[in-house]
Design an enzyme around this catalytic site. Structure first.
Site, PDB file in Angstrom:
ATOM      1  N   GLY A 231      43.648  20.517   3.693  1.00 56.52           N
ATOM      2  CA  GLY A 231      43.649  21.936   3.327  1.00 56.52           C
ATOM      3  C   GLY A 231      42.278  22.550   3.518  1.00 56.52           C
ATOM      4  N   SER A 232      41.979  23.514   2.684  1.00 50.68           N
ATOM      5  CA  SER A 232      40.750  24.289   2.869  1.00 50.68           C
ATOM      6  C   SER A 232      39.510  23.505   2.437  1.00 50.68           C
ATOM      7  CB  SER A 232      40.838  25.577   2.048  1.00 50.68           C
ATOM      8  OG  SER A 232      40.903  25.262   0.674  1.00 50.68           O
ATOM      9  N   ALA A 235      38.833  23.865  -1.477  1.00 44.64           N
ATOM     10  CA  ALA A 235      39.586  22.943  -2.341  1.00 44.64           C
ATOM     11  C   ALA A 235      39.119  21.511  -2.105  1.00 44.64           C
ATOM     12  CB  ALA A 235      41.078  23.081  -2.078  1.00 44.64           C
ATOM     13  N   GLY A 236      38.834  21.180  -0.849  1.00 44.46           N
ATOM     14  CA  GLY A 236      38.396  19.815  -0.510  1.00 44.46           C
ATOM     15  C   GLY A 236      37.119  19.431  -1.238  1.00 44.46           C
ATOM     16  N   CYS A 287      44.889  23.247  12.048  1.00 40.57           N
ATOM     17  CA  CYS A 287      43.494  22.866  11.782  1.00 40.57           C
ATOM     18  C   CYS A 287      42.762  22.473  13.055  1.00 40.57           C
ATOM     19  CB  CYS A 287      43.435  21.746  10.750  1.00 40.57           C
ATOM     20  SG  CYS A 287      44.443  20.323  11.188  1.00 40.57           S
ATOM     21  N   GLU A 386      36.669  29.039  10.047  1.00 36.42           N
ATOM     22  CA  GLU A 386      38.074  28.822  10.399  1.00 36.42           C
ATOM     23  C   GLU A 386      38.880  30.054   9.972  1.00 36.42           C
ATOM     24  OE1 GLU A 386      40.387  25.813   8.192  1.00 36.42           O
ATOM     25  OE2 GLU A 386      40.976  25.028  10.146  1.00 36.42           O
TER      26      GLU A 386
HETATM   27  P1  NAD Z   1      44.291  25.282  -0.051  1.00 29.76           P
HETATM   28  O1  NAD Z   1      43.283  24.291   0.367  1.00 29.76           O
HETATM   29  O2  NAD Z   1      43.959  26.153  -1.197  1.00 29.76           O
HETATM   30  O3  NAD Z   1      45.662  24.519  -0.420  1.00 29.76           O
HETATM   31  C1  NAD Z   1      46.104  23.349   0.264  1.00 29.76           C
HETATM   32  C2  NAD Z   1      46.852  22.441  -0.716  1.00 29.76           C
HETATM   33  O4  NAD Z   1      45.974  22.020  -1.774  1.00 29.76           O
HETATM   34  C3  NAD Z   1      48.017  23.118  -1.428  1.00 29.76           C
HETATM   35  O5  NAD Z   1      49.010  22.133  -1.654  1.00 29.76           O
HETATM   36  C4  NAD Z   1      47.393  23.574  -2.746  1.00 29.76           C
HETATM   37  O6  NAD Z   1      48.363  23.733  -3.761  1.00 29.76           O
HETATM   38  C5  NAD Z   1      46.460  22.425  -3.055  1.00 29.76           C
HETATM   39  N1  NAD Z   1      45.271  22.752  -3.824  1.00 29.76           N
HETATM   40  C6  NAD Z   1      44.518  23.886  -3.747  1.00 29.76           C
HETATM   41  N2  NAD Z   1      43.439  23.778  -4.557  1.00 29.76           N
HETATM   42  C7  NAD Z   1      43.500  22.558  -5.141  1.00 29.76           C
HETATM   43  C8  NAD Z   1      42.662  21.853  -6.058  1.00 29.76           C
HETATM   44  N3  NAD Z   1      41.537  22.370  -6.528  1.00 29.76           N
HETATM   45  N4  NAD Z   1      43.036  20.603  -6.430  1.00 29.76           N
HETATM   46  C9  NAD Z   1      44.150  20.034  -5.951  1.00 29.76           C
HETATM   47  N5  NAD Z   1      44.990  20.651  -5.089  1.00 29.76           N
HETATM   48  C10 NAD Z   1      44.664  21.892  -4.673  1.00 29.76           C
HETATM   49  O7  NAD Z   1      44.697  26.109   1.199  1.00 29.76           O
HETATM   50  P2  NAD Z   1      45.389  27.553   1.192  1.00 29.76           P
HETATM   51  O8  NAD Z   1      44.972  28.414   0.089  1.00 29.76           O
HETATM   52  O9  NAD Z   1      46.803  27.293   1.305  1.00 29.76           O
HETATM   53  O10 NAD Z   1      44.735  28.156   2.513  1.00 29.76           O
HETATM   54  C11 NAD Z   1      43.426  28.694   2.496  1.00 29.76           C
HETATM   55  C12 NAD Z   1      42.700  28.315   3.759  1.00 29.76           C
HETATM   56  O11 NAD Z   1      42.658  26.881   3.917  1.00 29.76           O
HETATM   57  C13 NAD Z   1      43.351  28.751   5.062  1.00 29.76           C
HETATM   58  O12 NAD Z   1      43.074  30.041   5.392  1.00 29.76           O
HETATM   59  C14 NAD Z   1      42.780  27.760   6.054  1.00 29.76           C
HETATM   60  O13 NAD Z   1      41.533  28.162   6.527  1.00 29.76           O
HETATM   61  C15 NAD Z   1      42.645  26.529   5.273  1.00 29.76           C
HETATM   62  N6  NAD Z   1      43.726  25.574   5.541  1.00 29.76           N
HETATM   63  C16 NAD Z   1      43.454  24.507   6.317  1.00 29.76           C
HETATM   64  C17 NAD Z   1      44.450  23.606   6.589  1.00 29.76           C
HETATM   65  C18 NAD Z   1      44.211  22.421   7.436  1.00 29.76           C
HETATM   66  O14 NAD Z   1      45.128  21.857   7.977  1.00 29.76           O
HETATM   67  N7  NAD Z   1      42.991  21.992   7.537  1.00 29.76           N
HETATM   68  C19 NAD Z   1      45.715  23.793   6.096  1.00 29.76           C
HETATM   69  C20 NAD Z   1      45.976  24.892   5.281  1.00 29.76           C
HETATM   70  C21 NAD Z   1      44.965  25.759   5.000  1.00 29.76           C
END
Ligand code: NAD
Length: 483
Positions: A231-232, A235-236, A287, A386
């Protein structure tokens, strides 16, 4: 009028169970905001039940007694189940998050099965036990399940990304709890049905759709040993910090800003459609998207014209229409984000060649026109961050050294590609790119049987390939008596 999908139970510990709370996730199509589904929202008590079932599977359940060969058979059955229901699965993903039908069948349904097949082969031949010569005598090196794993999945390719985690965990014999995102939870219910049909032992897999709160709870849960997150970056970082604090194993896949380098001898007729397909596929929400195109100064105008012509010809509209190239982005929030970058690009002095606004006649959905910026400086935000939408930037370079320097001048390091008439030259350039994957004359910027992951801010660790299985294993050395 299409029917609204209703689900009442959650897949906990490999069985359907009533959810702990009455809270629901209402899923709406990003194309026209019609209601697609209503599914249970998993809460902390569901997470506790899933962790309990996973620990029981680990500590002496049927799953703990399986061999790699046994698990390979299970993985193959899951793969066959997904393939048998590929069209249905692809349709669900298209409806829930707007992936064009053109991309969905392969990217959202067939490719996940391919990923699983790769893991099945690995499970069969993985050296879970190896005898080696130690300094003082023989030793046994054992690879054992890492414990209970949590796989946190984003909405862009939900089943593909879930299977990257699921297949590795199944191959390793590690019980896993998958957390699909609230934007795209519907397809995960079909995955659960396939898992049940595949005859998985109790506890091996749970699927808990929920938001960031549930994700945070699972990441910090005392019964969890390993977290795999996609994910983002924001959050990572939080998840990585929690795992660091808890000394918890952690794999992070955080996206990228990949460069597609067109060398001066490339055949544009083949390169342009493939490269743009990679930059704009899944409505630019990938991604590994090649969102920076690096074009040599000697052919710059020719390349920019060819790219612009191609983008102008793309069909934008209903993702369920097989003719559609670009559908809506996932949500209003995501469109706001993308539009912020469009404004930024225009203010940066970049040349807007195509797009830049909302397409006419699609006001009910979260649409952004496929957009191409030329004359982009690699220092600008649209070249560095991104965007995760249908926006591609073109950057000019003078010679190959400068192309490599620009490609590598990024906080990210996920993927990339090199396009040339000379494969050896392409491999030589690809070998200088600081990314986890770099393709030569290929759109396979994620290779389903090879390690995938990031250098730099694109993450930590690898998924798929033997490296991906290793991430779900601990290594134990048993020192044997000598003499
Ligand atoms: P996000 O990172 O917020 O969410 C991704 C996943 O993580 C979801 O299942 C979410 O519920 C979970 N999550 C979010 N915060 C968390 C935390 N603190 N602890 C545990 N789990 C958590 O992504 P988003 O809000 O859906 O998208 C935002 C941005 O992230 C996008 O605009 C994009 O740039 C990026 N993104 C990247 C990928 C990728 O494949 N690398 C995928 C989706 C989004």
């Amino acid at each position: 009028m299409t029917t609204v999908i209703e689900r009442d139970q959650l897949f906990v510990g490999g069985r359907w169970r009533n959810p702990a709370s009455g809270e629901r996730i209402e899923v709406r199509s990003p194309h026209d905001q019609r209601q697609v589904a209503s599914v249970p929202l998993a809460v902390e008590a569901d997470a506790d039940a899933a962790v309990g079932a996973a620990r029981a599977a680990l500590d002496g359940g049927d799953w703990a007694a399986t061999t790699g060969k046994d698990r390979a058979e299970v993985i193959r059955r899951v793969s066959a189940g997904l393939q048998a229901r590929a069209e249905e699965l692809a349709g669900l993903v298209t409806d829930e998050m707007g992936s064009p039908a053109k991309f969905s069948l392969f990217g959202q349904a067939i490719a996940p099965a391919m990923v699983l097949d790769g893991y099945a082969e690995l499970a069969e031949r993985f050296p879970f036990e190896e005898r080696r010569a130690g300094l003082v005598g023989p030793v046994l090196i054992q690879k054992v399940p890492v414990g209970v794993a949590v796989g946190i999945v984003p909405w862009n390719v939900p089943i593909f990304l879930a299977c990257m985690k699921l297949g590795a965990a199944l191959a390793a014999g590690t019980p896993i709890i998958l957390k699909p995102p609230p934007e795209a939870p519907v397809s995960s219910f079909l995955l659960a049905e396939v898992l049940l049909d595949a005859g998985l032992p109790a506890g091996a897999v749970s699927i808990l759709p929920g938001g960031a709160d549930l994700g945070r709870y699972l990441v910090a849960h005392p019964g969890v040993d390993k977290v795999s997150f996609t994910g983002s970056s924001a959050a990572g970082r939080t998840i990585g910090a929690t795992c660091g604090q808890l000394v918890r194993r952690c794999t992070l896949e955080l996206g990228g800003k990949s460069a597609g380098i067109i060398l001066d001898d490339a055949d544009l007729a083949t390169v342009v459609p493939q490269l743009l397909d990679s930059g704009l596929q899944n409505n630019g929400q990938v991604c590994a998207a090649q969102s920076r195109i690096l074009a040599p100064a000697v052919r710059y105008n020719e390349i920019v014209d060819a790219l612009a012509d191609h983008v102008r010809g793309l069909v934008v509209g209903d993702p369920r229409d097989p003719a559609t190239d670009v559908g809506p982005v996932v949500s209003g929030r995501q469109r706001d984000r993308v539009e912020g970058y469009l404004a930024d690009g225009m203010a940066s002095g970049a040349r807007l060649l195509v797009g830049g606004g909302r397409p006419a006649g699609l006001d009910a959905g979260f649409y952004v026109e496929p957009t191409l910026f030329a004359d982009v400086e690699n220092t600008s935000r649209i070249a560095r961050e991104e965007i995760f939408g249908p926006v591609v930037t073109v950057i000019r370079y003078r010679d190959t050294d400068e192309a490599v320097a620009i490609a590598n001048d990024s906080d990210y390091g996920l993927s990339g590609s090199v396009w040339t008439a000379d494969t050896d030259r392409g491999v030589a350039v690809a070998s200088r790119i600081r990314t986890g994957t770099c393709a030569v004359n290929s759109v396979a910027v994620v290779e389903p049987r090879s390690p995938f992951g990031g250098f730099k801010q694109s993450g930590i660790g690898r998924e798929m390939g033997p490296e991906g299985v290793e991430a779900y294993l601990e290594t134990r050395t048993v020192v044997l008596p000598f003499g």
